[in-house]
Each structure stands twice: as structure tokens, then as C-alpha cells.
Design an enzyme around this catalytic site. Structure first.
Site, PDB file in Angstrom:
ATOM      1  N   GLU A 324      19.113   3.848  27.987  1.00  0.00           N
ATOM      2  CA  GLU A 324      20.132   2.849  27.662  1.00  0.00           C
ATOM      3  C   GLU A 324      21.443   3.133  28.407  1.00  0.00           C
ATOM      4  OE1 GLU A 324      18.482   1.422  23.331  1.00  0.00           O
ATOM      5  OE2 GLU A 324      20.077   2.928  23.348  1.00  0.00           O
ATOM      6  N   ASP A 403      11.834   1.203  17.728  1.00  0.00           N
ATOM      7  CA  ASP A 403      13.189   1.569  17.303  1.00  0.00           C
ATOM      8  C   ASP A 403      13.403   1.286  15.821  1.00  0.00           C
ATOM      9  OD1 ASP A 403      15.768   2.516  17.548  1.00  0.00           O
ATOM     10  OD2 ASP A 403      16.574   0.674  18.394  1.00  0.00           O
ATOM     11  N   GLU A 431      19.626   0.259  10.023  1.00  0.00           N
ATOM     12  CA  GLU A 431      19.967  -0.652  11.113  1.00  0.00           C
ATOM     13  C   GLU A 431      19.136  -1.928  11.077  1.00  0.00           C
ATOM     14  OE1 GLU A 431      20.125  -0.712  16.014  1.00  0.00           O
ATOM     15  OE2 GLU A 431      19.645   1.154  14.954  1.00  0.00           O
TER      16      GLU A 431
END
Length: 717
Positions: A324, A403, A431
Site C-alpha cells: 500500500e 483484510d 473496521e
């Protein structure tokens, strides 16, 4: 909590969390509300050693017993190694290590002592002597024993009004505990500006306005919460290390880092830092960060020595590289073993560790490309490097290949690297599971992952045996997880989200604990022993993750969330993005073909038994069918329903279940602290409304996409 924090105004049940040490009081009308009588041994604590962590244990024991029995014990220090013949034994709690207190050592047989090592401990109650003995090989083990004893005493309060000298009223207490996992770590994703990446409980407790906070009392209180569940390591800054946080390794911030390390040290917790792989350039002024460059290696050697001069028990570095847009060894045509081993060399003289994250993938993928599969990436990058990492390098592997979705397959990298140290990474912060605005108790998910059989060495090769190092006999192993705390008065934003932090610590200590037992413990420790409260809140926790999954992403296909902030439904939010997070829904069907026969070949990364199970539509579990296969909406699941009808049914059901959670909580008004009650009620109202939004957007999307009616003719827009 600490004197510093109490003075700042942060106190009360939501701040105390599970360390309130609630006393069981009679529920009958007109009953006398008195504590359970204090056992004689609770009036004195005998200790012979002086050690920072033992001092912490004594303070915790004194305060905890004072809350439970209304009177704090007297601590009696003795620097001499007296024996039973030197002085008459008196009713007391005797505390110490094998090397530091022979009265503790003599209370256990050699075989009993040999059964626990390191942070393990033994607690024994001698009813005839009116004595409780707490012993361990290490001061950290003594601290964990104290927290365990206080937990047992609190839980027993709720199970027996007259426990007597022996806690269960029948047998004297005897407990032997050994932590299953060596490393039990928390990762803070906090930034020095006070923000938290994926933080849902307020600002950072570590930083504000580009500096370390001066409120060390709150940090110490956090250390206390962590140690009470068995956590022994923490990294205190974001894995996405920005330029200013890169300076944490330098004189600019090292003094502040050392102060924070001291607060955690008192609770037996070792401090780590996330380091910027490009620090030799950004901090050191070099032209390269090539891991094979002599100047780069020397820079890390010198800088690491400076860190240890400030923090002698520093744990080491956590690294996110080549991921990332983070810098890494790929820039220099080196691999991850080259990069990790360079840092391992710098840390080795001090006993430090490199924790190297395996979250590495192409984050600039073309959505038109059906051959590149993000799920394959970690295995493809790291499997060929097995055996090449230094012995003080640990790979940190996310529980799934994507993820932290509410449902995804387990990472095939577990079981693929027999010759490499590894820890499993979970995400406590929610998240993708409601961001601590929705209730989602994650322990059942973690249990399912830990119990998954990889077949790496035949049947019985569960992930928990890889995480604890026993399957491949690795030197370093364990758990790591992204924290869910912030400056919110309840620590976690949603008071019930504390159960995830508590549950993670307890599961790291002993993965065999059930999700039900952990939930029951947390509810009793947090709210007391009113059986209606225990039954209702435990039920809410245990059903919550299934409810969340019902009204969000179906059958193992994820990412139907708003981009960037990841809260709320957006079915195509990532469908045409660069992140490789697709569901491939069209007018005919949905799902990602990851088979060898016709897809990306991802299934081949598993050992044969699981590869075959996932490859076949006939044997692939329903809950993961869209993770592994692209199927028509009319495909019939093992449940007997079609895919489209499953989508409709679960989303209607999930919204109704979210409404029922709210009604269940409302039943507890007057039985729960009013601040907590009102806070949770507001959040559950939001969840119930938001679940309807999820229901309507998901159902409408797939109704319009497929053109297939709901069999029950419910309202779909």
C-alpha cells in the site's frame, strides 16, 4: 484506576471496564446487602522480593481485595529468606518467585513447579493453614497470577453467597496456568498528530498535537487492562509510519518513548515500535535503503543501539514494507528475507525481534484483469522464502488472505511455512464489522479460525497449533491484533466492544477457552452478577456477529462498503477500483472464481484436503461459496435455498435481529449503570436503523441485478 487518571475526571464503571471487582449482593427484597466474609488469608500479604513488576502485583492485589472484601490487606515485607522454623506461619497470602521466596517455593512440589515456566504460575490455597500461595518462575507470572486470582474471586462471588475459606465452599483452590502463546501483542495504529487509523473510540491516548501526551496515568491504566488479560507486548504507533513518526528512533522522541515504555514495563509489557523501512533516507540522510548496502546496515546498527540505550528491554521493530505504497526491499530488487534479516542483524545483540507483516499485494490492480487475485498475494510472496528468515524474525500473517472481512477464508500461508516463525494477526478494531457503532463480538470468528485444520502435517494441524509454535516447533510464535481503544471514556466507543479486547487477551493466553465462557466472564466482571443482565448481555454478544453478517455481505463475498472510511453499504463501492476487492456481480450471477479449473488457482495454495473441498461446488461450505466460486443466482445451496433467496432472507432476518438486540438491551434499564445504559441504547438504535439501510440497499441491488422476485413477496425497492 491510577491516581493521575482519577484526578483528570476519568473514572466510573465504563472506565474501570472489567476491573471493577463487583461484589455479589443478595437480590431478595429486604435482604441485607453485605459482602462475602473475607477469608483470613486476605488480611496480610507476605513478600520477600523487590521487583518493579512484583510491586505492581502487590498494588493490584491490595486494591482488588480491598474492593472485594471492604478492607485492604497489610503488606509485610521481609528481605531475609526465613524458613518455617524461623517464624511461625500466620494467615496470609504469600507471593513470590521460585528464586526469591523459599516459603513460596516450598508450598509446591518440584514436579508442580516444573510444570510451569516463564509467565506460567501456580496458586494454592492451604485451608488448614489459612494461607494462599502465589508462585511463578518470573515476576510477570506473579502479576498474571494476581489478576487471575482476583478474577476467580470476583466470579465466585456471583456463584456462591457463602464461599467460606475455600472459594468454592468445598475444595481449597489450586490453579496451574501456563500461557499457550509466547507473544501476545497489541498493535496501536496511532499517529503522532493524535489521530488513529481505523480508530473508532476517539483520539489517541498516546499522542496529541504532534507530541507524546503528558497524561501517563491513562497509559498506565491501559497497561493495567492489557496485563489483566495476559497481554505482554505492544507497538505504539501506526504500521503506516509517516515522516514524523520515523523520528521515534532518534533523540527527538526517544526520551518520550522511554517514558511510555516505563509505564508498560511496570505491567510486564514489552514495547515495540513500527519503523519506516526508508528511515536511512528520511532520517539518516542516506541515498538508499538497500538492505545489502553496508552504509544502510551500519545506520540501522547504530540507531538500534541508541534505542536500546534509552530502552534496555525494547522489544524490536514492526515493519510494513512494499505494501500500500510503503517503501520496502522491492525498490532495490531485494526480497523480504533480505529486508527483514538486515533489521534482525541490528536487533540480535540486544535480544530484539523483527515482526514483519505479510500484508503485501498489488494495490494498483486493473479491475478488468480477472487473473490477478489479491487473495493469492501473501502466499505467492512469502512461501518461496520459507527457511530464509533469521531466527529473530517473525512473520505476522493476517487471519484471512484479504483484510479482516466479516467472512473470508483463512490464510493458506498458515501451514505453508514450516521453517519460519509466525504470529497470527487479528483486528480487534471493527473496521469492517460496524466500527464499534454496531455490536459485533468477534471471539467466535477468532475461535473458528484458530480451530481450522490446515492438514499441514495431516489431520490435527489446526491454526492454533501453528500460532503457538507447537506444530512446527518454532522459536517464536503467538498472537498480534490491532487495538480498538481510544480516548473515549469507555475506552472502546461502544461499551460492549470492550468484550473484544478482553476476549482477545484471554484467547491469546488460552485458545481452548470457549467464546461462551469468555463472554460470561466479561459480563460478570463488567456488570456484576445479576442473572438477567448476565443472560441478556451474553446472549447479545454471542448472536451479534451472525446478525451483522446476515444484514451485510453474504456468503463470503465482502467489501460492499463505502470506500475509504468503510462504514455503511455500497455494493459497487470497490467494484471498479484498484484495490482488488471485487464481487463480480452481473445479471447472471455473483462471486469470485478462485478455482484451479477455471479461475485464479487460489485454491491450490491450501493443502490437498482443503484444496479439494474448496475447489468443488459440491463440497465448498455455503458460507464461503462466493469467496471461491462464481455462481448463478439460482444456484442451490446446501441449505436448500437459492443464492438470491438466501440474500433476501438473511438481510430481512438480520434487520429484524438488530431491532431485537435493541429491545433486549432496553429490558436492562435500571439494572445497568445509567451512563452505560444510555450510551449502548443510543448505539443500538443506530444499529437497528442502519441494518435496515443495509437490508434495503443490498436486496434492491440484487433484485434489480437478477430480476428474480423474493419468494415471500416482501418489500424490495
Amino acid at each position: 484506576m491510577s491516581q493521575t487518571t482519577v484526578q483528570s475526571g476519568l473514572s466510573g464503571p465504563q472506565y474501570e471496564a472489567w476491573l471493577g471487582y463487583h461484589v455479589a449482593l443478595p437480590e431478595a427484597k429486604g435482604a441485607t446487602r453485605t459482602r462475602t466474609a473475607a477469608p483470613l488469608w486476605s488480611r496480610h500479604i507476605d513478600v520477600k522480593e523487590q521487583h518493579l513488576v512484583i510491586d505492581t502485583a502487590l498494588t493490584e492485589l491490595k486494591q482488588g481485595l480491598g474492593k472485594l472484601y471492604g478492607e485492604q490487606p497489610v503488606i509485610r515485607h521481609s528481605q531475609t529468606q526465613s524458613t518455617d522454623s524461623d517464624e511461625q506461619r500466620k494467615p496470609s497470602i504469600r507471593v513470590g518467585t521460585w528464586a526469591g521466596n523459599n516459603q513460596v517455593t516450598s508450598a509446591f512440589t518440584e514436579a508442580e513447579r516444573a510444570a510451569v515456566q516463564g509467565e506460567g504460575f501456580i496458586i494454592r490455597e492451604h485451608e488448614s493453614l489459612q494461607e494462599m500461595v502465589i508462585g511463578s518462575e518470573t515476576p510477570q507470572g506473579v502479576l498474571y497470577a494476581v489478576f487471575h486470582l482476583l478474577r476467580e474471586l470476583t466470579l465466585k462471588q456471583g456463584k456462591s453467597e457463602e464461599a467460606g475459606p475455600a472459594l468454592d465452599g468445598v475444595k481449597p483452590l489450586f490453579i496451574t496456568e501456563q500461557p499457550v502463546n509466547q507473544l501476545r501483542m497489541i498493535n496501536q495504529w496511532d499517529n503522532v498528530d493524535g489521530s488513529i487509523e481505523r480508530g473508532y473510540a476517539g483520539r489517541s491516548i498516546f499522542y496529541e498535537n504532534g507530541e507524546f501526551t503528558q497524561d501517563l496515568g491513562r497509559i498506565r491504566d491501559y497497561a493495567r487492562l492489557l496485563a489483566s488479560t495476559g497481554i505482554n507486548a505492544i507497538s505504539i504507533n501506526n504500521v503506516n509510519v509517516h515522516k514524523q513518526e520515523s523520528l521515534f528512533l532518534t533523540e527527538r522522541y526517544l526520551g518520550d518513548v522511554a517514558k511510555v515504555a516505563a509505564e508498560f514495563r511496570a505491567y510486564g509489557i514489552r514495547l515495540f515500535l513500527c519503523a519506516n523501512y526508508a528511515s536511512p533516507i528520511e532520517v539518516g540522510g542516506l541515498q538508499t535503503a538497500d538492505p545489502l548496502d553496508d552504509q544502510v546496515r551500519e545506520w540501522w546498527n547504530v540507531q538500534t543501539a541508541k534505542v536500546y540505550a534509552a530502552i534496555p528491554d525494547f522489544g524490536g521493530y514492526v515493519i510494513k514494507a512494499d505494501s500500500e505504497n510503503r517503501p520496502g526491499p522491492f525498490t532495490y530488487n531485494r526480497d523480504h528475507a533480505d529486508g527483514a534479516n538486515m533489521l534482525a542483524e541490528a536487533l540480535r545483540p540486544f535480544g530484539g525481534l523483527v515482526i514483519w507483516r505479510c500484508f503485501v499485494y498489488d494495490c494498483k490492480q486493473d479491475w478488468r484483469d480477472r487473473t490477478t487475485d489479491r487473495a493469492r498475494a501473501a502466499y505467492d510472496h512469502f512461501k518461496p522464502l520459507d527457511g530464509r528468515f533469521a531466527d529473530n524474525v517473525i512473520l505476522q500473517i493476517k487471519n484471512g488472505p484479504m483484510d479482516f472481512q466479516v467472512r473470508e477464508a483463512v490464510s493458506p500461508l498458515f501451514g505453508a511455512m514450516e521453517n519460519t516463525n509466525q504470529v497470527i494477526e487479528f483486528q480487534i478494531t471493527q473496521e469492517y464489522t460496524g466500527q464499534q457503532r454496531h455490536l459485533a463480538y468477534l471471539v467466535p470468528q477468532w475461535k473458528e479460525i484458530l480451530d481450522f485444520d490446515t492438514y499441514a502435517k495431516g489431520k490435527g494441524s489446526e491454526i492454533k497449533r501453528i500460532a503457538d509454535g507447537s506444530l512446527f516447533q518454532r522459536q517464536y510464535s503467538g498472537f498480534a491484533a490491532v487495538s480498538n481503544i481510544g480516548a473515549d471514556a469507555s475506552w472502546t466507543g461502544h461499551p460492549l466492544a470492550q468484550a473484544n479486547l478482553y476476549g482477545y487477551g484471554r484467547l491469546g493466553w488460552n485458545p481452548e477457552l470457549s467464546a461462551e465462557a469468555i463472554a460470561d466472564e466479561w459480563v460478570r466482571l463488567t456488570f456484576g452478577h445479576d442473572e438477567q443482565v448476565v443472560e441478556r448481555v451474553t446472549g447479545m454478544l454471542l448472536s451479534s456477529l451472525d446478525i451483522y453478517e446476515n444484514y451485510t455481505a453474504p456468503l463470503g463475498v465482502g467489501w460492499m462498503v463505502n470506500p475509504d472510511h468503510h462504514y455503511g453499504p455500497n455494493v459497487d463501492g470497490y467494484e471498479y477500483s484498484k484495490w482488488g476487492t471485487y464481487h463480480f456481480a452481473d445479471c447472471h450471477g455473483i462471486g469470485v472464481d478462485r478455482t484451479v479449473k477455471s479461475g485464479t488457482g487460489y485454491t491450490s495454495q491450501y493443502h490437498a484436503e482443503n484444496a479439494a473441498r474448496y475447489e468443488s461446488l459440491e463440497t465448498c461450505p455455503d458460507e464461503l461459496i462466493l469467496f471461491f466460486h462464481h455462481v448463478p443466482y439460482t444456484h442451490v445451496l446446501h441449505s436448500g435455498k437459492t443464492v438470491i433467496q438466501h440474500i433476501y432472507d438473511t438481510h430481512f432476518e438480520g434487520a429484524a435481529q438488530a431491532e431485537a438486540l435493541l429491545e433486549t438491551w432496553r429490558e436492562l434499564e435500571g439494572k445497568v449503570d445509567p451512563v452505560i445504559f444510555n450510551k449502548v441504547a443510543t448505539l443500538q438504535e443506530e444499529q437497528a436503523d442502519h441494518a435496515k439501510e443495509w437490508r434495503d440497499m443490498i436486496n434492491t441491488y440484487f433484485y434489480r441485478k437478477s430480476g428474480i422476485q423474493d419468494e415471500q413477496a416482501r418489500k424490495i425497492y
